[in-house]
Design a protein around this motif. Sequence first.
Motif, PDB file in Angstrom:
ATOM      1  N   GLN A 105      -9.764  42.834 -31.222  1.00 27.26           N
ATOM      2  CA  GLN A 105      -8.632  42.606 -30.365  1.00 27.26           C
ATOM      3  C   GLN A 105      -8.940  43.116 -28.867  1.00 27.26           C
ATOM      4  O   GLN A 105      -8.523  42.138 -28.090  1.00 27.26           O
ATOM      5  CB  GLN A 105      -7.557  43.446 -30.871  1.00 27.26           C
ATOM      6  N   GLU A 126      -8.970  40.483 -25.570  1.00 26.08           N
ATOM      7  CA  GLU A 126      -8.175  40.710 -24.297  1.00 26.08           C
ATOM      8  C   GLU A 126      -9.204  40.610 -23.139  1.00 26.08           C
ATOM      9  O   GLU A 126      -8.659  40.282 -22.009  1.00 26.08           O
ATOM     10  CB  GLU A 126      -7.459  42.111 -24.471  1.00 26.08           C
ATOM     11  N   ASN A 134     -10.047  37.353 -22.155  1.00 28.66           N
ATOM     12  CA  ASN A 134      -9.067  36.806 -21.543  1.00 28.66           C
ATOM     13  C   ASN A 134      -9.117  37.359 -20.015  1.00 28.66           C
ATOM     14  O   ASN A 134      -8.612  36.314 -19.114  1.00 28.66           O
ATOM     15  CB  ASN A 134      -7.610  37.063 -21.847  1.00 28.66           C
ATOM     16  N   PHE A 184      -5.571  34.901 -31.602  1.00 33.95           N
ATOM     17  CA  PHE A 184      -5.486  35.069 -30.496  1.00 33.95           C
ATOM     18  C   PHE A 184      -6.717  34.480 -29.668  1.00 33.95           C
ATOM     19  O   PHE A 184      -6.819  33.835 -28.652  1.00 33.95           O
ATOM     20  CB  PHE A 184      -5.478  36.564 -29.946  1.00 33.95           C
ATOM     21  N   ARG A 230      -6.560  30.702 -29.909  1.00 30.25           N
ATOM     22  CA  ARG A 230      -5.749  30.242 -28.644  1.00 30.25           C
ATOM     23  C   ARG A 230      -6.462  30.356 -27.246  1.00 30.25           C
ATOM     24  O   ARG A 230      -6.315  29.476 -26.565  1.00 30.25           O
ATOM     25  CB  ARG A 230      -4.446  30.873 -28.594  1.00 30.25           C
ATOM     26  N   THR A 231      -7.197  31.533 -27.432  1.00 33.12           N
ATOM     27  CA  THR A 231      -8.153  31.622 -26.315  1.00 33.12           C
ATOM     28  C   THR A 231      -9.170  30.336 -25.956  1.00 33.12           C
ATOM     29  O   THR A 231      -9.180  29.823 -24.912  1.00 33.12           O
ATOM     30  CB  THR A 231      -8.911  33.003 -26.155  1.00 33.12           C
ATOM     31  N   TYR A 256      -7.526  27.190 -25.024  1.00 34.34           N
ATOM     32  CA  TYR A 256      -7.255  27.314 -23.616  1.00 34.34           C
ATOM     33  C   TYR A 256      -8.414  26.907 -22.658  1.00 34.34           C
ATOM     34  O   TYR A 256      -8.472  26.073 -21.876  1.00 34.34           O
ATOM     35  CB  TYR A 256      -6.767  28.691 -23.045  1.00 34.34           C
TER      36      TYR A 256
END
Lengths: 286, 848, 300
Positions: B772, B776, B779, B825, B828-829, B832
């Motif tokens: 996780q 982060e 990102n 997550f 999704r990154t 993107y």
Amino acid sequence: MLVLAIGDLHIPDRAIDVPTKFKKLLVAGKISQVLCLGNLTDKQTLDWLGSISPDLQLIRGDQDSQPSSLIYNSLPRSLDLEVPGGTNASKIYAGLSLFKTVQHGELKIGITAAHNTLSLHDPDTQLIIARQLDVDILICGGAHRVEAFELDGKFFVSPGSATGAFSVEKYTDDGVEEDEEEEVNGKEENDNENEDGKNDEDGKNKEKEESKGDKDDKDKDEDGKDESENKEESETNGEETKITEPSEAIPSFCLLDIQGSVCVLYVYMYIDGDVKVDKISYRKLQ
Amino acid sequence: MSNNTLQEALTEVRQQESQMRRCLEHKGKIMDAVKHASTLLAELRSSTLPPKQYYELYIVVFDALAYLGAFLKDSHPTHHLADLYELVQYAGNIVPRLYLMITVGTVYMGMDDAPVKEIMKDMMEMCRGVQHPVRGLFLRYYLSQRSRDKLPTLPEGDENAATKGSLQDSIQFVITNFIEMNKLWVRLQHQGHSRERDKRTAERQELQILVGSNLVRLSQLEGIDKTYYRESILPAILEQVVQCRDILAQEYLLDVITQVFPDEFHLATLDIFLDTIANLNPGVSVRRIVITMIERLAAYAAREAENETNTVAKQLKEAHLDDAVDNDKDGDDKGKDKDEEVTDPLTAPSASPYTEEYHRGIPASMDLFKVFWDHFLGLLKARPDLPLEDQMAILGALTKLSMNAYPERLEFLDQIFSHAAEKLKAADSAATSSKETVDALLAMVLAPINFYSRLLTVLSVPSYLELLQSQTAASQRVVAIAVIDSVLKEQAHITDIGDAEGVFGLLQILIVPRGAAAQSEDEESEDVAADQAKIAKVVHLLYHKDPDTHYKLLVVARKALSAGGQLRKYTYPALVFSTLRIARRYKARESVFVDWMQRTTALFKFIHKLISDVSITGRAEYALRLYVDAAQVADQCGAEEAAYEFFVQAFTVYEEAVSDSRAQFQAICIFVSALQQTRNFSLDNYKLLISKTAVYGSKLLKKPDQCRAVYMASHLWWTVDDDDEDDDENKETPEGEESGTASVRDGKRVLECLQRALRVADACMDVAVQVQLFVEILNRYIYYFDHGNTEITVKYINGLVEVIQNNFNDDGAYDAQNIEAPKKFFDRTLDYIASQKEVDERYESIVW
Amino acid sequence: MSLFFKSPLDIEIRLDGEDSRELVEVRGPDKGKKVPLYLDGESVKGTVTIRPKDGKRLEHSGIKVQFIGCIETKNDRGAGQGAQPGEGEAFLSMAQELAAPGELRHPETFEFEFKNVEKQFESYNGLNVRLRYFVRATVVRRMNDVTREKDVWVYSYRQSPDSTSTIKMDVGIEDCLHIEFEYSKSRYHLKDVIVGRIYFLLVRLKIKHMELSIIRRETVGAPPNQVNESETLVRFEIMDGAPVRGETIPIRLFLGGFDLSPTMRDVNKKFSARTFLSLVLIDEDARRYFKQSEIILYRQ
């Protein structure tokens, strides 16, 4: 369904109360859920929010930092707080999450206070949070002005402060004010209409991604009192000294009308003793 | 038992009534009908019914007789009423006889040719025959009811008055009836066993309205002027009131007099009325009578004041607290212009019929307050035993009168309050602490608070505070709350330093709780918190458009609030934010105030003291937050030293008082968030502060906290202006301070931070948490990549993506369930990044 | 009169104008009977018709008619069994011969007239005495006479007295009650109204109510055999409840509606009928306290 997004009340440290006209609008029976974005610092207001809808979701704001916020003693039981043992106020407070998500129809909504994420007025940071929370709509507390924009297919909302509480943000001070002062110098000082128009220009310059609602916000960046003060100021101080008082935040909140994958956002602002409403739509891309 | 009696009586009455009706309908049998009427009336001779039941019976009888009366009216003059009037007098029993006489007589009074005056006189005279109190009262009530709309109103000199009667005859008629009824009513008290005294008193109270109805009737007679009222009517009534010497009657009747007659009459007869009070039975509660009259006239003055606009009083009353002193002149002038139009003597309705000048309905020649005041003093002399609570209650009423009738005459209030204070001092503690006395006093001290919207008005009454401070803590508290509520309700700014001192003076009891409230201080009950919150709100009402004055107002507030001890933690934050506002306002006056910087510095010193006091009260985390807030504002105002000092203080608090790891993490978030927004620090100072913050972050106990704190700290080397985030050319602040922090963009330090965050994450044992954190951080990489930080190269991004993917592939290390959220997550990154490839070619080289 | 001796003839007395004349209802035992009214000095005129029964021939020793005024007392009536009533007490007796002794075969009618008869007393029908006027027709026969009587009523009017005094009295019970009362007059005509008032000077009694009564007292005979008897003709409540000191209670009593007779004093030395007003106070224990005062009633 209607969801209320409201926050940064800061009563009584920074503001006296929510405008009465807001209170008259926000009554029980119409609103399904209340999302409070922190800094709900007095019990009366907590009770009031609880009375609007029993489904009241709270997160932790930057000012909610101390057990002396006794109000959390009286939080309704229905609030799903993670309380690790005991009902001590500080523990209840500690149990308040920094983030929270709720699902309405096809839309997932996330709420948080900006200070947790450094996201204040930084859309790219907000985008990360939205991605992390996997939400379509991210509602951020902490900013004392209303704001809404779409980015990367997601919808970002700052409902502002419902009390127009004093904000330490830079924006309310040197940004608007100084630009404005220059403009005032260039125009007839008593002409409020002109002032408004000029503010509008400021808004455009400063906030490229600002929504329509936000522009209106800036249109009326000064409440009645300030305007009259400006007038008095001009009268007493004469031509050579023009002072524009630092603008106060405008009390505001947002209502989200959610139908399937569409959210219509209503922005309520309290300007010159009247409530003004703007609206903006967001549709989730499939 | 008596209920049965009532039922039997009612049955009999109804039977007789229906027979009576039958007789009347089969015409001509009038005499038989009268006989039935007489029989049913015999039921009213009952001695066994209690007053309430007798009244029930009376009502039924009344209706029956009304029917008979209507019939007799129609059959006149075939059956001449004069004849009938004689005929019914053969009835052997007096009660039925008189009811019949009145029935016939009052119908007759309505006829054109009737000798009205004579009939009235005769009926009144004959009614003397009934001396039984209850029966007599009802009989005379019947007389009063039946004659009500038949009473003559001709003027005395009218040629027909000799037979038809005049208004004076009517007045005499009603007064006589009143006197006789009162005698009967009073006599009721003295009948029967003495042990049933209370029961009789209760019965009399049930009957009092019968007596009072006469006074109502009198007040309804048209054409009475106040001279006649003064010379004839009131003296006659009062004579009876005094003579009867009955407590209940005196209290009740004076109350009725006060209620039913017009205010103008009372004003014209006040001396007579008040003199009467001195002659009452010593057992009478004079207090109620006096108060009723005072309050009546007070209410009258208030109503009349509504109609008057051209009075200083009005302006005084309506002057709001926010009517800044400078503004007053302007407002007054405008007001006068307007008022002069309104009170044009030709159009003003109240002034025209009288030559005398009126002020709030009270003749200018009359000093109403003095009349009452002298009376009050006289009363005290005459009745030195008047209980303290009664005295206070009367003084309370006088307060109301003084405010309503003479709002501008504050000396009257002073007179009242100092008298009250004196009396309290002289009285023993049992009397002063009785609930009634306390309540009366409370009402007295509260009234002006609620009446005058300018608190200064109240405070300018010299004896007010003295009186207030002699009250119990509980009372003072109630007053203080009222002050707050009134101030908050008005939402009007407090602009005057005297006002501010006054308000906080009134709030003293809340600021420094005494009595019961003080004991609970440790527990900080909800009540205490609520009161303190209200005080904090008052702080926000302090405002002056001149920032210097505004500041002085806040100094006054702090002086008052500093007595609050621990409770300062509730009230000081409001002071802090109010002062921060002034700081901004000084900044706005840079061009006007040459020394604005000095003034600002003074402000921040003030704030510093405030926050450190908050800190002392044990609200350390909040103090930290306040320091940071103050630092931000100081930075915006260009007060770098202050801003720096505030951060240092915040750090100190952090080090000394924040131990909870969650709170520590929060604090670091706050530091970062605030520092990121600062713009005016010198680079050295800024770097000191951010380095310190980064160090705090790296020292957090829990790895995830540490990791996040570190990657968040990276932003401190990469400032983003909300108004020019993509625009590198526009890095200068409008002030053009080149050394400012707006230009801090140190890509290398950013990378270091992120790398360090990665290392911390790597040390996490829990794979789910670890991955996780990796996502982060990924990102954040992308964020800086997006923002053109050249240090963040594709190499790092690709490397991290790979690490994350490897982690996901190592499925022995985790439960699929726990990893689901970071995995999504991550997906999704990647989505993107994929989407960014379409708009930014730099992304092309990111592959996985 | 006798069941065994059936009367062989009928006598009918008719008075002139009987149908149109005012009638007076007689009270007492003959209640409901109405008799024609005559005044003092008025002629009494009429016819007597004799009818033999069954068409038989009838012998008689003469026919006569009388007009008699008499005072009858209960004692008299009781004493003389079978005696001719009224004979002894008659204060007025007039007679006319209608027919000499002879024979009657057919009904025969005889006229009579007593001219301008003085009727000095008013008719009266009391408890123990009555004063009556009547016409008597007698057919004289050998064995037993046959008579027939017909009553008439007489009113005697008086002039109203020139002067009339009020009745004023001051009465009481020591330390208990002290009242003053006043009647407007001492003489009243029969349609008059009594007006008065009672003034309470001292009231220690628990009075329940107060009445005004009209009482007629008859006195018959002369001492020592005198008989007195009273009769309450009217009861009239004038006060309900207990007054207090200083209270004045009004009195008003219309007399016209009651059947009263004028005051009679020593009529023919035989009897008197006088009227009293009685003021009665009744206390809570039903004790009665009263004060009587005579009033003179007269016919006007």
